[in-house]
Scaffold this motif. Structure first.
Motif, PDB file in Angstrom:
ATOM      1  N   UNK A  50      -4.457  29.101  26.592  1.00 13.09           N
ATOM      2  CA  UNK A  50      -4.825  30.465  26.962  1.00 13.09           C
ATOM      3  C   UNK A  50      -3.556  31.239  27.281  1.00 13.09           C
ATOM      4  N   UNK A  51      -3.426  32.410  26.651  1.00 12.67           N
ATOM      5  CA  UNK A  51      -2.322  33.311  26.963  1.00 12.67           C
ATOM      6  C   UNK A  51      -2.843  34.320  27.977  1.00 12.67           C
ATOM      7  N   UNK A  52      -2.333  34.228  29.196  1.00 11.68           N
ATOM      8  CA  UNK A  52      -2.816  35.093  30.270  1.00 11.68           C
ATOM      9  C   UNK A  52      -2.155  36.465  30.173  1.00 11.68           C
ATOM     10  N   UNK A  53      -2.997  37.497  30.263  1.00 10.48           N
ATOM     11  CA  UNK A  53      -2.515  38.877  30.160  1.00 10.48           C
ATOM     12  C   UNK A  53      -3.287  39.761  31.134  1.00 10.48           C
ATOM     13  N   UNK A  54      -3.222  39.479  32.425  1.00 17.52           N
ATOM     14  CA  UNK A  54      -3.986  40.263  33.395  1.00 17.52           C
ATOM     15  C   UNK A  54      -3.590  41.737  33.350  1.00 17.52           C
ATOM     16  N   UNK A  55      -4.596  42.601  33.351  1.00 12.70           N
ATOM     17  CA  UNK A  55      -4.323  44.020  33.247  1.00 12.70           C
ATOM     18  C   UNK A  55      -3.817  44.442  31.890  1.00 12.70           C
ATOM     19  N   UNK A  56      -3.947  43.557  30.903  1.00 14.96           N
ATOM     20  CA  UNK A  56      -3.503  43.869  29.551  1.00 14.96           C
ATOM     21  C   UNK A  56      -2.032  43.655  29.288  1.00 14.96           C
ATOM     22  N   UNK A  57      -1.290  43.091  30.258  1.00 12.31           N
ATOM     23  CA  UNK A  57       0.142  42.822  30.092  1.00 12.31           C
ATOM     24  C   UNK A  57       0.344  41.342  29.811  1.00 12.31           C
ATOM     25  N   UNK A  58       0.931  41.023  28.674  1.00  9.39           N
ATOM     26  CA  UNK A  58       1.114  39.643  28.252  1.00  9.39           C
ATOM     27  C   UNK A  58       2.087  38.909  29.178  1.00  9.39           C
ATOM     28  N   UNK A  59       1.674  37.721  29.648  1.00  7.35           N
ATOM     29  CA  UNK A  59       2.537  36.924  30.523  1.00  7.35           C
ATOM     30  C   UNK A  59       2.945  35.619  29.838  1.00  7.35           C
ATOM     31  N   UNK A  60       2.213  34.550  30.120  1.00  4.21           N
ATOM     32  CA  UNK A  60       2.507  33.230  29.557  1.00  4.21           C
ATOM     33  C   UNK A  60       1.231  32.428  29.492  1.00  4.21           C
ATOM     34  N   UNK A  61       1.289  31.226  28.927  1.00 10.16           N
ATOM     35  CA  UNK A  61       0.103  30.378  28.867  1.00 10.16           C
ATOM     36  C   UNK A  61       0.032  29.515  30.124  1.00 10.16           C
TER      37      UNK A  61
END
Length: 331
Positions: free
Chosen positions: A199-210
């Motif tokens: 899962x690629x986490x992107x809280x608030x629509x901002x790409x972070x990391x898996x």
């Protein structure tokens, strides 16, 4: 070769902290710890760790890969968790002691010796929810590992999640088990429901990391990744890949970018995950809100392949080491 992380040597390095002092480092047999039910780590997650590798070259020489960066990251993790920790020189010595003790068990490349230095609180006090532990254990466990992709390197299917968070804000840079536990449910659910690998986490629509690796996007002559702002882990492999990318002429950009931008650029580019265990792993498909977006041609792209091969050649000792990342074993 046993599955990654399931085979261990018979020796480890151990140190204990109490009464304001650390004991001398000891080489001891690998054995279970005996913990009181009130032990601090069991209730308040006072724990951090690292993961790095030592390699044996074709000539038989043994080296550790960028141990200084791992020591620095562990010092930061411990400080954020208010854990007592030996100084940097002692941590470095512990890593070399651990490798030296079992150097005959290091498999030939692409195998390696995986090191797991770990620190956790041991004070017996269930009332210590608002203060740091006054006792701790530090140890270095070692595990001979084979090629992480013995069955072949396959592009990953990655779910993009713009709702869930991998970690609490500004705590993602801490390498602690709690962050992995927080991400696990989302990863397992994505695997069961979508056949996703991560899962690629992107809280608030901002790409972070898996859940377990940093993320990079390559399009044209640019490599794009999220900056180190406290929300993601400052990966040592990430830093190595960014350095090699810049050396190769890519424009390395560290800035926030949105899911919308990721999905727009991915079909014409490459995407990959970076981490100690898997080095650099290609992403072949992105899964978002019921849609499947193919990354490039769905296979490992030319830049990803080149950067992975370059880093592996440095780690194995087959290529020059212009940045001084290989550190010879001190015995």
């Amino acid at each position: 070769m046993a599955a990654f992380g399931t085979k261990f040597t018979g020796k480890m390095i151990l140190g204990t902290y109490q009464d304001g002092h650390w004991s001398d480092l000891e080489l001891v047999p690998v054995a279970p710890f005996s913990l009181h039910p009130a032990t601090h780590v069991l209730h308040y997650a006072s724990e951090c760790f690292e993961g790095l590798k030592a390699y044996r070259t074709d000539s038989g020489e043994v080296h550790l890969f960028r141990p200084d960066r791992h020591v620095a990251r562990m010092l930061n993790s411990a400080a954020q968790l208010l854990l007592p920790i030996p100084d940097g020189d002692t941590l470095t010595r512990a890593l070399h002691m651990a490798v030296a003790a079992v150097k005959d068990e290091i498999p030939a490349y692409p195998g390696a010796l995986y090191l797991r230095p770990t620190l956790f609180g041991t004070e017996e006090d269930i009332g210590a929810a608002a203060r740091p532990t006054q006792k701790a254990i530090f140890y270095v466990l070692t595990s001979p590992v084979g090629d992480y992709f013995a069955g072949g390197l396959k592009p990953l299917r990655v779910k993009v999640d713009d709702q869930a968070q991998r970690s609490t804000p500004n705590f993602g840079e801490v390498k602690t088990g709690g962050n992995y536990a927080a991400a696990m449910r989302q990863v397992v659910r994505a695997r069961e429901e979508l056949g996703a690998d991560q899962v690629l986490f992107a809280p608030g629509g901002i790409v972070q990391e898996t859940g377990a690796a940093n993320f990079v996007l390559i399009e044209g002559d640019e490599l794009l990744t999220k900056p180190l702002d406290g929300s993601i882990l400052p990966g040592v492999t990430r830093d190595s890949i960014l350095t090699l990318a810049a050396d190769a002429g890519l424009k390395v950009t560290e800035r926030d970018f949105t899911v919308e931008e990721l999905l727009r650029r991915a079909p014409n580019g490459e995407a990959a995950l970076t981490g100690t265990a898997a080095v650099l792993t290609p992403v072949g498909e992105l899964l978002y809100n019921g849609d499947t977006i193919q990354v490039g041609d769905g296979q490992m792209g030319p830049w990803s392949s080149r950067l992975r091969e370059q880093l592996c050649a440095i780690q194995s000792g087959e290529a020059d080491d212009p940045h001084g990342w290989r550190v010879a074993l001190a015995e």
